[in-house]
Design an enzyme around this catalytic site. Structure first.
Site, PDB file in Angstrom:
ATOM      1  NE  ARG A  48       0.214   1.241   3.416  1.00  0.00           N
ATOM      2  CZ  ARG A  48       1.157   2.116   3.613  1.00  0.00           C
ATOM      3  NH1 ARG A  48       2.425   1.727   3.646  1.00  0.00           N
ATOM      4  NH2 ARG A  48       0.909   3.381   3.762  1.00  0.00           N
ATOM      5  N   GLY A  49       0.279   2.401  -0.143  1.00  0.00           N
ATOM      6  CA  GLY A  49       1.075   3.615  -0.299  1.00  0.00           C
ATOM      7  C   GLY A  49       1.177   3.914  -1.783  1.00  0.00           C
ATOM      8  CB  ALA A  50       0.500   7.053  -3.629  1.00  0.00           C
ATOM      9  CG  ASP A 235      -2.783   8.282  -1.287  1.00  0.00           C
ATOM     10  OD1 ASP A 235      -2.660   8.794  -0.163  1.00  0.00           O
ATOM     11  OD2 ASP A 235      -2.494   7.095  -1.549  1.00  0.00           O
ATOM     12  CG  ASN A 245      -1.955  11.718   2.610  1.00  0.00           C
ATOM     13  OD1 ASN A 245      -1.392  10.891   1.875  1.00  0.00           O
ATOM     14  ND2 ASN A 245      -1.618  11.854   3.876  1.00  0.00           N
ATOM     15  CE  LYS A 246      -4.867   5.876   4.535  1.00  0.00           C
ATOM     16  NZ  LYS A 246      -5.813   4.970   3.821  1.00  0.00           N
TER      17      LYS A 246
HETATM   18  O1  MRU Z   1      -4.396   3.312   2.279  1.00  0.00           O
HETATM   19  P1  MRU Z   1      -2.915   3.427   2.146  1.00  0.00           P
HETATM   20  O2  MRU Z   1      -2.172   2.822   3.279  1.00  0.00           O
HETATM   21  O3  MRU Z   1      -2.423   2.979   0.792  1.00  0.00           O
HETATM   22  O4  MRU Z   1      -2.691   4.995   2.223  1.00  0.00           O
HETATM   23  C1  MRU Z   1      -1.400   5.527   2.134  1.00  0.00           C
HETATM   24  C2  MRU Z   1      -1.353   6.982   2.392  1.00  0.00           C
HETATM   25  O5  MRU Z   1      -2.345   7.662   2.531  1.00  0.00           O
HETATM   26  C3  MRU Z   1      -0.024   7.586   2.350  1.00  0.00           C
HETATM   27  O6  MRU Z   1       0.091   8.601   3.283  1.00  0.00           O
HETATM   28  C4  MRU Z   1       0.126   8.113   0.924  1.00  0.00           C
HETATM   29  O7  MRU Z   1      -0.041   7.063   0.005  1.00  0.00           O
HETATM   30  C5  MRU Z   1       1.378   8.731   0.673  1.00  0.00           C
HETATM   31  S1  MRU Z   1       2.513   7.482   0.362  1.00  0.00           S
HETATM   32  C6  MRU Z   1       4.065   7.897   0.246  1.00  0.00           C
END
Ligand code: MRU
Length: 341
Positions: A48-50, A235, A245-246
């Site tokens: 996970r994470g963009a 994201d 973002n989250k």
């Molecule tokens: O739902 P996730 O865990 O994929 O969400 C990730 C986030 O919101 C991060 O803060 C975002 O992707 C930035 S990643 C470098």
């Protein structure tokens, strides 16, 4: 700096990933051999994470063309449907399909395999440049105050969200390398607890001190003057500078502005979506309501309680003091100018 990567070729035709659903208790490698494995791995949040889901999608395309070198659109469509908000996923799929469309079916597996590796390498380099673009923000605070820099972050925008360095964590890791002391306030990030499970884990691994707080403690800490800057990932950054973002990020940004604390967003340029006019146009993922209604499988609300589970929110561009990217650090005007070029 030689951190272990989050994704790699375990064998010539098997992708290895750190299974993030098992952290922090178990450090387990999941292996993907098929397109199905990659789709399942992204949607179940093994990765996970963009930035990482973009690189993971590129690896998924390689696995797909190994089995079926013809149906590029079918494979890309399935991967694109795994998670909607992070634009890096679509960006990666567009890049891979454009290259493969110009490649004969016989050569597609070799080319896709190589391209996935290149995209992982590119992410490492991009995140390192984000670190270089942001380290002065931290070093300046330390030079001014003489004490450890107090950073608040949200979710996990660290190496686990990328390939090796992270976005929001890159300036922290570069500062740490340069001897600038940093302490990070980590919010737990209900309901998936990426802050508690992942950010604390990787900061400890890197030797950076951190303190875990509940999400709702942000206002208290900001009011108390305990935070020098809020530093988060993204994201998707829309063409007007709005940031998805989250979920919970926007409340931190509003509180930071109220208390005069800089709010800084770190992301590679692949997170900027010129085709998305503003935050209202970002598709916000809604996940299973069980994540809200339960804690570790135990119900926390009466049976039949209605719930919603938005995984992301939008922070208005005018609340962002600085964008740290792999092509430089910008204020909003600078970002909009860079988008015109
Ligand atoms: O739902 P996730 O865990 O994929 O969400 C990730 C986030 O919101 C991060 O803060 C975002 O992707 C930035 S990643 C470098």
């Amino acid at each position: 700096m030689g951190r272990p990567r989050t994704i790699w070729w375990e064998t010539p035709d098997t992708v290895g990933v750190i299974d993030q659903t098992r952290l922090p208790h178990d450090h387990v490698v999941a292996e993907w051999r098929t397109l199905d494995d990659a789709c399942q791995g992204i949607s179940s949040m093994q990765v996970r994470g963009a930035p990482l889901i973009g690189v993971a999608a590129a690896h998924g395309m390689a696995l797909a063309v190994r089995a079926d070198p013809v149906d590029l659109d079918g494979a890309a469509g399935r991967l694109a449907a795994t998670r909607p908000t992070a634009v890096n996923l679509r960006w990666a799929l567009d890049r891979v399909t454009a290259v493969l469309a110009d490649t004969s079916p016989e050569e597609r597996w070799t080319v896709a395999h190589h391209l996935a590796t290149t995209m992982a390498d590119d992410d490492v380099a991009a995140c390192r440049r984000i670190g270089d673009a942001g380290v002065d923000l931290l070093a300046d605070v330390h030079a001014r105050t003489g004490r450890p820099v107090q950073v608040m972050t949200h979710c996990n925008a660290g190496r686990l969200a990328c390939v090796e360095w992270g976005t929001a964590t890159a300036p922290i890791y570069v500062a740490h390398e340069q001897g600038v002391p940093v302490h990070v306030w980590v919010s737990e990030t209900r309901p998936r607890n990426q802050g508690a499970a992942l950010t604390t884990w990787e900061l400890a691994e890197a030797g950076v001190p951190s303190t875990l707080v509940v999400d709702n403690a942000a206002g208290h800490l900001l009011r108390a003057g305990a935070v020098d800057l809020v530093l988060v990932g993204a994201d998707r950054i829309a063409a007007n500078g709005d940031v998805a973002n989250k979920v919970g990020t926007s409340l931190k940004a509003i509180a930071a502005r109220h208390h005069g604390v800089p709010f800084v967003v770190a992301a590679p340029w692949s997170t900027v979506d010129p085709a998305c006019p503003d935050g209202d146009a970002v598709p916000i993922e809604e996940r299973d309501t069980a994540e809200v209604l339960e804690l570790a499988g135990t119900p926390t609300a009466p049976p039949g309680t209605a719930a919603r589970n938005w995984a992301f929110d939008v922070t208005a561009a005018d609340l962002v003091d600085r964008y740290l990217t792999d092509v430089g650090a910008f204020d909003l005007d600078g970002l909009l100018g860079a988008l015109q070029r």
